[in-house]
Design an enzyme around this catalytic site. Structure first.
Site, PDB file in Angstrom:
ATOM      1  N   GLY A  97       0.818  -1.217   0.000  1.00  0.00           N
ATOM      2  CA  GLY A  97       0.000   0.000   0.000  1.00  0.00           C
ATOM      3  C   GLY A  97       0.841   1.252   0.000  1.00  0.00           C
ATOM      4  O   GLY A  97       0.345   2.362  -0.201  1.00  0.00           O
ATOM      5  N   ARG A  98       2.132   1.067   0.273  1.00  0.00           N
ATOM      6  CA  ARG A  98       3.008   2.254   0.239  1.00  0.00           C
ATOM      7  C   ARG A  98       4.417   1.859  -0.186  1.00  0.00           C
ATOM      8  O   ARG A  98       5.408   2.405   0.309  1.00  0.00           O
ATOM      9  CB  ARG A  98       3.036   2.918   1.609  1.00  0.00           C
ATOM     10  N   LYS A 118      10.070   1.998  -0.198  1.00  0.00           N
ATOM     11  CA  LYS A 118       8.999   1.998   0.812  1.00  0.00           C
ATOM     12  C   LYS A 118       8.654   3.454   1.134  1.00  0.00           C
ATOM     13  O   LYS A 118       9.543   4.218   1.528  1.00  0.00           O
ATOM     14  CB  LYS A 118       9.498   1.255   2.059  1.00  0.00           C
ATOM     15  N   ASP A 130      -2.047   6.993   2.880  1.00  0.00           N
ATOM     16  CA  ASP A 130      -1.526   7.988   1.943  1.00  0.00           C
ATOM     17  C   ASP A 130      -0.371   7.455   1.103  1.00  0.00           C
ATOM     18  O   ASP A 130       0.175   8.167   0.262  1.00  0.00           O
ATOM     19  CB  ASP A 130      -1.083   9.245   2.707  1.00  0.00           C
ATOM     20  N   GLY A 131       0.043   6.214   1.360  1.00  0.00           N
ATOM     21  CA  GLY A 131       1.123   5.620   0.574  1.00  0.00           C
ATOM     22  C   GLY A 131       2.503   6.141   0.941  1.00  0.00           C
ATOM     23  O   GLY A 131       3.489   5.806   0.303  1.00  0.00           O
ATOM     24  N   ARG A 181      14.670  -0.560   0.224  1.00  0.00           N
ATOM     25  CA  ARG A 181      14.829  -1.820   0.952  1.00  0.00           C
ATOM     26  C   ARG A 181      15.325  -2.890  -0.013  1.00  0.00           C
ATOM     27  O   ARG A 181      14.859  -2.989  -1.136  1.00  0.00           O
ATOM     28  CB  ARG A 181      13.485  -2.213   1.555  1.00  0.00           C
ATOM     29  N   ARG A 188       5.910 -13.449   1.237  1.00  0.00           N
ATOM     30  CA  ARG A 188       5.554 -13.581   2.648  1.00  0.00           C
ATOM     31  C   ARG A 188       4.606 -14.751   2.834  1.00  0.00           C
ATOM     32  O   ARG A 188       4.031 -15.245   1.857  1.00  0.00           O
ATOM     33  CB  ARG A 188       4.825 -12.307   3.107  1.00  0.00           C
ATOM     34  N   ASP A 257       1.717 -11.261   7.245  1.00  0.00           N
ATOM     35  CA  ASP A 257       2.254 -10.489   6.117  1.00  0.00           C
ATOM     36  C   ASP A 257       3.655  -9.970   6.415  1.00  0.00           C
ATOM     37  O   ASP A 257       4.339  -9.486   5.523  1.00  0.00           O
ATOM     38  CB  ASP A 257       1.326  -9.316   5.765  1.00  0.00           C
ATOM     39  N   ASP A 267      10.145  -5.997   7.922  1.00  0.00           N
ATOM     40  CA  ASP A 267       9.202  -5.009   8.421  1.00  0.00           C
ATOM     41  C   ASP A 267       9.502  -4.559   9.841  1.00  0.00           C
ATOM     42  O   ASP A 267       9.013  -5.113  10.826  1.00  0.00           O
ATOM     43  CB  ASP A 267       7.751  -5.500   8.304  1.00  0.00           C
TER      44      ASP A 267
HETATM   45  P1  AMP Z   1       2.840  -2.678   7.941  1.00  0.00           P
HETATM   46  O1  AMP Z   1       2.223  -2.291   9.237  1.00  0.00           O
HETATM   47  O2  AMP Z   1       3.922  -1.719   7.474  1.00  0.00           O
HETATM   48  O3  AMP Z   1       3.264  -4.093   7.872  1.00  0.00           O
HETATM   49  O4  AMP Z   1       1.675  -2.489   6.860  1.00  0.00           O
HETATM   50  C1  AMP Z   1       0.514  -3.248   6.826  1.00  0.00           C
HETATM   51  C2  AMP Z   1      -0.272  -2.908   5.596  1.00  0.00           C
HETATM   52  O5  AMP Z   1      -0.693  -1.543   5.619  1.00  0.00           O
HETATM   53  C3  AMP Z   1       0.478  -3.085   4.286  1.00  0.00           C
HETATM   54  O6  AMP Z   1      -0.435  -3.495   3.317  1.00  0.00           O
HETATM   55  C4  AMP Z   1       0.973  -1.689   4.003  1.00  0.00           C
HETATM   56  O7  AMP Z   1       1.241  -1.478   2.644  1.00  0.00           O
HETATM   57  C5  AMP Z   1      -0.201  -0.863   4.486  1.00  0.00           C
HETATM   58  N1  AMP Z   1       0.197   0.496   4.880  1.00  0.00           N
HETATM   59  C6  AMP Z   1       0.899   0.873   5.964  1.00  0.00           C
HETATM   60  N2  AMP Z   1       1.064   2.213   6.007  1.00  0.00           N
HETATM   61  C7  AMP Z   1       0.451   2.700   4.903  1.00  0.00           C
HETATM   62  C8  AMP Z   1       0.263   4.018   4.363  1.00  0.00           C
HETATM   63  N3  AMP Z   1       0.752   5.106   4.965  1.00  0.00           N
HETATM   64  N4  AMP Z   1      -0.429   4.117   3.210  1.00  0.00           N
HETATM   65  C9  AMP Z   1      -0.922   3.043   2.593  1.00  0.00           C
HETATM   66  N5  AMP Z   1      -0.791   1.800   3.045  1.00  0.00           N
HETATM   67  C10 AMP Z   1      -0.107   1.611   4.177  1.00  0.00           C
HETATM   68 MG    MG Z   2       4.166  -5.235   6.572  1.00  0.00          MG
END
Ligand code: AMP
Ligand code: MG
Length: 489
Positions: A97-98, A118, A130-131, A181, A188, A257, A267
């Protein structure tokens, strides 16, 4: 905003992108969203060298644009990867998502690495996000992942951090940043869950074959590929968790994940290092019930591996009952493999060769003493190597324990030097201590990277005696305020 154009290859990139060729369901084809005013903050020269990359001929402006995704190297074919995940036990469809995977760089030694940005903007998997990512958390991932690497623990690596020149909205307005990264892959447990949830057996086979070719070629021609893969991943994950337990690392968000099939740590969100020994230690602000507490990590790894096994059921045996029985037996065996590996790891930490029936007792007595007296985990092993002589180690119970340890050591019939050598390989003298990491990040957020770079430097040789590192060895002074880490950064 400038359009994305390829840069000339002075760098020695050698992209060969296999994941982007997988069926549509696996990914979204997407480019990083370009940013306003990129500025390179840090580049990992050592890692660049390991990858055979040379950034010396590139101007800083161009480097900044490159590591922000504003210009892409030749040969990339960027995608966001699809995956799902059990987050704190709840199943969700996720995906990058980002982040975008710009491609796979293959080194002269034929090693293949994912190069991922990332914080690179929204994708179709962004949901409400917000990605983007903020500078502090990206620098935090940089320093802790590099620290874990230097501790000889498999991990994704960090090649660069670039500021975007844009603000991100969190509780406050923060500086935006992108982390580059590097991973042996980003496959995963959640990738398998995503494909399995679609119930397309051909795509599941494709994913198994792809994963085996990339990470476990030794079972390429096996007739029982799915079972063999499960076995190998169980073994790899077991080894990883034992390593985390060895150095007091708490991942903090072991959702499915965030568990890589390669066995690399992945992560770095709310992760942190334990100082005072307490098996229940949790730092993550959202982990209210201690699901991902220090001592719960092996049980959670097993739980995640059971989710992985479930995905593979249709490929394990045509008869579903047989497949479930076989997979369950393998998962049940996790405990045995883990305990065996953990016990040997603790013997190594204590410099004990061979086996004695009382070893487990001896180890547990030490851990209990540490827990009761709230003693620093890392420094206790340093004391046994004659490196740390804090007052706490004058405690009578510890001295009694030490006598038992010395008696057990004599059963080794090996020299003191050999014992110390073994201990030095397994007991870090410095770890990325939470307060030191925070201190470095606080200064970095004001534009001063000196502390960050000094800490990074000390962490490069965690098993070596270094001059003037006392301040990095001490745990944070006790305070009423518990150290907390945050997700969704
Ligand atoms: P994480 O907590 O980094 O393992 O992220 C879990 C999920 O949330 C993954 O699908 C990420 O891509 C998504 N995600 C985390 N932060 C953001 C963000 N700021 N915008 C979009 N997706 C996010
Ligand atoms: Mg993650």
């Amino acid at each position: 905003m400038e359009p994305i154009k390829p840069v000339k290859n002075y760098i020695n990139w050698n992209f060969d992108n296999s994941y982007s060729k997988l069926p549509e369901a696996f990914k979204e084809i997407i480019k990083p969203v370009s940013v306003l005013n990129p500025e390179l903050v840090i580049l990992n020269e050592n890692l660049a060298k390991e990858l055979g990359l040379d950034f010396s001929k590139i101007e800083k402006n161009e480097l900044s644009a490159l590591f922000a995704g504003n210009i892409l190297p030749e040969g990339t074919s960027s995608i966001a990867q699809a995956y799902a995940g059990h987050q704190f036990g709840h199943f969700t469809m996720l995906g990058d998502g980002r982040a975008v995977l710009i491609g796979e760089h293959v080194t002269n030694q034929k090693k293949r690495y994912d190069i991922q940005f990332k914080g690179s903007g929204r994708t179709s998997f962004s949901r409400g996000g917000d990605g983007r990512a903020a500078l502090g958390p990206m620098l935090r991932e940089y320093i802790i992942s590099e620290g874990i690497h230097s501790l000889n623990i498999p991990t994704t690596r960090s090649l660069a951090v670039t500021k975007t020149g844009e603000k991100v909205v969190r509780e406050n307005l923060l500086e935006g940043a992108i982390l580059t990264r590097v991973a042996s892959s980003h496959i995963r447990v959640g990738t398998f869950q995503y494909i399995a949830a679609k119930q397309n057996i051909d795509e599941l086979k494709t994913l198994v074959n792809y994963t085996v070719d990339r990470h476990y070629p030794e079972i390429k021609s096996s007739k029982t590929k799915a079972v063999d893969l499960l076995n190998l991943v169980i073994e790899k994950q077991c080894q990883l968790i034992v390593n985390w337990m060895r150095v007091g690392f708490i991942h903090g968000v072991m959702n499915t994940d965030n568990m890589a099939i390669s066995g690399e740590t992945i992560d770095y969100g709310p992760c942190a290092f334990m100082d005072y020994y307490d098996p229940k230690t949790v730092f993550s602000s959202i982990d209210k019930f201690g699901r991902y507490a220090f001592s719960n990590q092996p049980a959670i790894a097993k739980w995640n591996l059971a989710r992985f096994a479930e995905c593979l059921i249709p490929l394990i045996d045509k008869n579903e009952n047989n497949a479930i029985k076989l997979a369950s037996d393998l998962i049940d065996n996790f405990q045995n493999i883990y305990e065996y590996k953990w016990l040997n790891m603790m013997r190594d930490k204590l410099g004990l060769f061979g086996k004695d029936k009382d070893d487990l007792n001896l180890i547990n007595n030490l851990l209990n003493w540490m827990k009761q007296n709230k003693v620093d985990y890392t420094n206790t092993f340093c004391n046994l190597m004659d490196i740390n002589s804090d007052e706490v180690y004058k405690d009578n119970n510890f001295i009694l324990w030490k006598n038992n340890w010395k008696k057990r050591s004599e059963l080794n019939n090996l020299s003191k030097e050999k014992q110390i050598k073994l201990m030095e390989k397994n007991n870090p003298i410095v770890i990325p201590r939470n307060h030191k990491v925070e201190e470095a990040l606080a200064e970095a957020s004001k534009g001063n990277l000196d502390s960050f770079k000094n800490l990074l430097d000390v962490l490069k040789k965690p098993y070596s005696k270094q001059n003037k590192i006392e301040k990095y060895q001490m745990p944070a002074p006790r305070s009423n305020k518990k150290y907390q880490t945050f997700c969704g950064t």
